[in-house]
Write an enzyme that holds these catalytic residues in place. Structure first.
Site, PDB file in Angstrom:
ATOM      1  N   LYS A 114      77.256  28.178  53.693  1.00 43.61           N
ATOM      2  CA  LYS A 114      76.008  28.643  54.312  1.00 43.61           C
ATOM      3  C   LYS A 114      75.078  27.474  54.633  1.00 43.61           C
ATOM      4  CE  LYS A 114      75.884  33.443  52.758  1.00 43.61           C
ATOM      5  NZ  LYS A 114      75.199  34.446  51.912  1.00 43.61           N
ATOM      6  N   LYS A 196      89.134  37.556  59.669  1.00 44.80           N
ATOM      7  CA  LYS A 196      88.596  38.817  59.167  1.00 44.80           C
ATOM      8  C   LYS A 196      87.490  39.342  60.081  1.00 44.80           C
ATOM      9  CE  LYS A 196      86.974  39.346  54.964  1.00 44.80           C
ATOM     10  NZ  LYS A 196      86.600  39.144  53.559  1.00 44.80           N
ATOM     11  N   LYS A 199      80.518  40.340  60.011  1.00 44.26           N
ATOM     12  CA  LYS A 199      79.211  40.823  60.454  1.00 44.26           C
ATOM     13  C   LYS A 199      78.551  39.847  61.422  1.00 44.26           C
ATOM     14  CE  LYS A 199      77.477  43.820  56.760  1.00 44.26           C
ATOM     15  NZ  LYS A 199      76.372  44.026  55.810  1.00 44.26           N
TER      16      LYS A 199
END
Ligand code: TRP
Length: 331
Positions: A114, A196, A199
């Site tokens: 992040k 995957k 979001k």
């Protein structure tokens, strides 16, 4: 409730959940609520470690809460609450941060990922994120924590904190275990089927949001990336088709063999349409229920208030015990 094992899990109110969240995790939450004493939280405190738009965030917290109920979680049976409505989380998090080493937090791969993604906002909250997550779990003395593999390092840290804290002060916290549910389906991106479903995918056709309407869902499945062959089967290299097959299988309960037979001699077009329709039909009742609940502001607010109260009461004992153990003056 007495005698049942305790479960805690949290979900971030960032973006509407996608089909992967739904089939991978949320469906399982519903299944667990009869057998376990479940506490599920919308973790708004965690979400602001990345900058959020306040208007959007407020809406998404309510939306996420309504979604949990619409999916089948019963606010009477389980405890459903918004993390920020229970101040005990922030308080225990502070205390636990004094029992967590800088070096341990520096090794968290999610922090590194992040930070790399948001280099202009590597804030202290992003760094101590896993401590708050440990506080979430430990406040409720959870035995089991359903999480995906991406959170297993954070759970391991929570376990280390328990060992350290209990080692100094005696049995204060229950040692939590990961509850790795066999995902109903591992859902991959419709546009890059080796990745995957995510979001934060920039490609609007990559993810199916669980509040997408039927036309949108079918359109996204029609555009799903597959391969240049024509046969619906789970052969190596056919990642796109395999992804669609496992989604179809999760929704219809049909095995891969049955699916292969059903679409033998038919093209990808028919198959994609069938998957899209199956997914849309599966989501439709939940979506209708969501609309009803989300429109009923009074009901939603009342559930949130009661959930917050239940969560506060359940967690207060733990916090008081901790305060006492570390040497604070308590009344
Ligand atoms: N970090 C989790 C995620 O992003 C959400 C979360 C917060 C959580 N607190 C938790 C999950 C406690 C399980 C238990 O998915």
């Amino acid at each position: 409730m007495e005698g049942k094992k305790k479960i805690f899990s949290g979900i971030q109110p960032t973006n509407t959940p996608h089909l992967g969240n739904y089939l991978g995790a949320m469906v399982n939450w519903v299944k667990l609520q009869d057998e376990y004493d479940c506490t599920y939280s919308i973790v708004d405190l965690h979400s602001i470690t990345i900058r959020q738009d306040p208007v959007k965030l407020r809406n998404q917290i309510k939306e996420s809460y309504a979604l949990l109920i619409a999916m089948g979680l019963d606010p009477e049976k389980s405890t459903l609450f918004v993390q920020g409505h229970n101040p005990n989380h922030a308080e225990l998090s502070w205390i636990l941060s004094c029992y967590t080493q800088f070096g341990e937090l520096s090794r968290m791969t999610q922090f590194k990922d992040k930070s790399a993604k948001h280099p202009d906002n590597v804030n202290a909250g992003l760094f101590t994120y896993p401590v708050l997550m440990a506080a979430d779990i430990l406040l409720y003395q959870a035995d089991l924590v359903p999480v995906g593999v991406d959170q297993s390092q954070h759970l391991e840290l929570a376990r280390n904190i328990v060992q350290r804290f209990n080692g100094i002060y005696g049995d204060v916290f229950t040692m939590p275990e990961g509850y790795i549910t066999k995902a109903t389906a591992k859902v991959m991106s419709l546009q890059e089927p080796t990745k995957k479903m995510s979001k934060s995918d920039e490609n609007p056709n990559a993810s199916v949001w669980i509040l997408d309407d039927k036309d949108t869902i079918i359109r996204k499945f029609k555009r799903a990336v597959t391969d240049s062959e024509t046969e619906v089967c789970a052969r190596e290299g056919k990642d796109g088709i395999i992804n669609l097959m496992s989604i179809y299988s999760a929704v219809t309960n049909k095995s891969f063999e049955e699916i292969e037979r059903e679409f033998a001699g038919k093209g990808y077009g028919d198959f994609k349409l069938a998957v899209g329709e199956a997914v849309a039909d599966m989501l439709a009742p939940m979506q209708a229920e969501f609309k009803r609940i989300f429109a009923d502001k009074a009901y939603l607010e009342n559930c949130m208030k009661q959930g917050a109260e239940k969560a506060y009461k359940a967690s207060r004992k733990t916090l008081q015990k901790v305060q006492k153990k570390v040497g604070f003056v308590t009344f």
